[in-house]
Write a protein that holds these residues in place. Structure first.
Motif, mmCIF file in Angstrom:
data_model
loop_
_atom_site.group_PDB
_atom_site.id
_atom_site.type_symbol
_atom_site.label_atom_id
_atom_site.label_comp_id
_atom_site.label_asym_id
_atom_site.label_seq_id
_atom_site.Cartn_x
_atom_site.Cartn_y
_atom_site.Cartn_z
ATOM 1 N N GLY A 1 46.138 39.468 45.575
ATOM 2 C CA GLY A 1 46.729 38.427 44.755
ATOM 3 C C GLY A 1 47.734 38.996 43.793
ATOM 4 O O GLY A 1 48.076 40.182 43.849
ATOM 5 N N GLN A 2 48.220 38.145 42.907
ATOM 6 C CA GLN A 2 49.131 38.579 41.853
ATOM 7 C C GLN A 2 48.326 38.992 40.632
ATOM 8 O O GLN A 2 47.112 38.925 40.613
ATOM 9 C CB GLN A 2 50.044 37.405 41.466
ATOM 10 N N GLY A 3 49.063 39.378 39.563
ATOM 11 C CA GLY A 3 48.394 39.683 38.311
ATOM 12 C C GLY A 3 47.530 40.911 38.417
ATOM 13 O O GLY A 3 47.959 41.948 38.893
ATOM 14 N N PHE A 4 46.271 40.786 38.010
ATOM 15 C CA PHE A 4 45.403 41.950 37.927
ATOM 16 C C PHE A 4 44.731 42.216 39.274
ATOM 17 O O PHE A 4 43.500 42.094 39.425
ATOM 18 C CB PHE A 4 44.373 41.745 36.810
ATOM 19 N N TYR A 5 45.548 42.556 40.250
ATOM 20 C CA TYR A 5 45.062 42.933 41.573
ATOM 21 C C TYR A 5 45.662 44.276 41.932
ATOM 22 O O TYR A 5 46.855 44.519 41.735
ATOM 23 C CB TYR A 5 45.473 41.898 42.632
ATOM 24 N N GLU A 6 44.845 45.118 42.511
ATOM 25 C CA GLU A 6 45.307 46.441 42.872
ATOM 26 C C GLU A 6 46.252 46.358 44.063
ATOM 27 O O GLU A 6 46.060 45.542 44.970
ATOM 28 C CB GLU A 6 44.096 47.307 43.242
ATOM 29 N N GLN A 7 47.285 47.201 44.027
ATOM 30 C CA GLN A 7 48.158 47.324 45.184
ATOM 31 C C GLN A 7 47.748 48.572 45.961
ATOM 32 O O GLN A 7 47.556 49.643 45.378
ATOM 33 C CB GLN A 7 49.620 47.435 44.757
ATOM 34 N N TYR B 1 49.914 39.417 49.530
ATOM 35 C CA TYR B 1 51.166 39.826 48.895
ATOM 36 C C TYR B 1 51.556 41.188 49.466
ATOM 37 O O TYR B 1 50.727 42.091 49.591
ATOM 38 C CB TYR B 1 50.989 39.930 47.371
#
Lengths: 110, 114
Positions: free
Chosen positions: B97-103, B31
């Motif tokens: 990934g989406q949701g609880f993933y660090e950017q 992402y």
């Protein structure tokens, strides 16, 4: 109304002081991020949390989901902690994007 | 440690010119995001990108903006005809990934439109 509110906007502390920065948000969230932005502009992720408390070195982040509130604490502050601290939230209501607070400008004097 | 990189660090362009800002996300991330920060203002979401298409965009991301992943490693933001108000810091970010993933954020490109 801002979706993410931070307080204070500006904070000056003496070296060694305990510092607290607050973040309030208005919707249910899946994650809350605390970020640090140095004068050069780059953004570093400090914490990502959805419940409870996390600690990394002198930094502690807490979140209260029921009250929609998070705090970032810095123990034994140091001049190198001087930066902008930004709270950002992710919510199903906002899709997968992060929504950012305005930031807290922290200056630690020696 | 893997990191997101961005080039150039500073771009100066004249109003009406096209600019391309480049980002290399972390290699196993799926992402990708662009954010911008106008001087003195908060960081704002522009666009997210997954599986070679835009998954979400903000109202800021109008027809003058486009994103592309041309070669499997770069992720670019193109501004077709720059305006003075496009002057800002542009940050690229990526996540597994989406949701609880660090950017993870890149260091930013400072765009100055004159």
């Amino acid at each position: 109304k801002n979706e993410v509110e931070q307080s204070p906007q500006n904070l000056t502390a003496q070296e060694g002081e305990f510092i607290t920065i607050n973040c309030s948000y208005s919707v249910g969230i899946s994650a809350l991020h605390w970020l640090q932005q140095h004068p050069g502009g780059g953004i570093v992720s400090l914490f990502m949390l959805s419940s409870g408390k996390k600690k990394h070195g002198r930094l502690i982040a807490t979140i209260n989901i029921q009250e929609k509130h998070s705090s970032l604490h810095i123990t034994a502050s140091h001049p190198r902690d001087s930066a902008v601290y930004i709270c950002a939230v992710k919510s199903v209501e906002y899709g997968n994007k992060l929504v950012f607070g305005a930031g807290t400008i922290l200056r630690v004097k020696s | 440690e893997p990191e997101v990189t961005q080039t150039p660090s500073h771009q100066v362009t004249q109003m009406g010119q096209e600019v391309i800002l480049r980002c290399v996300p972390i290699s196993n991330h799926l992402y990708f995001y662009w954010y911008r920060q106008i001087l003195g203002q908060k960081v704002e979401f522009l666009v997210s990108f997954y599986n070679n298409e835009i998954s979400e965009k903000s109202e800021i991301f109008d027809d003058q903006f486009s994103v592309e992943r041309p070669d499997g490693s770069n992720f670019t933001l193109k501004i077709r005809s720059t305006k003075l108000e496009d002057s800002a810091m542009y940050f690229c970010a990526s996540s597994e990934g989406q949701g609880f993933y660090e950017q993870y954020f890149g260091p930013g490109t400072r765009l100055t439109v004159t």
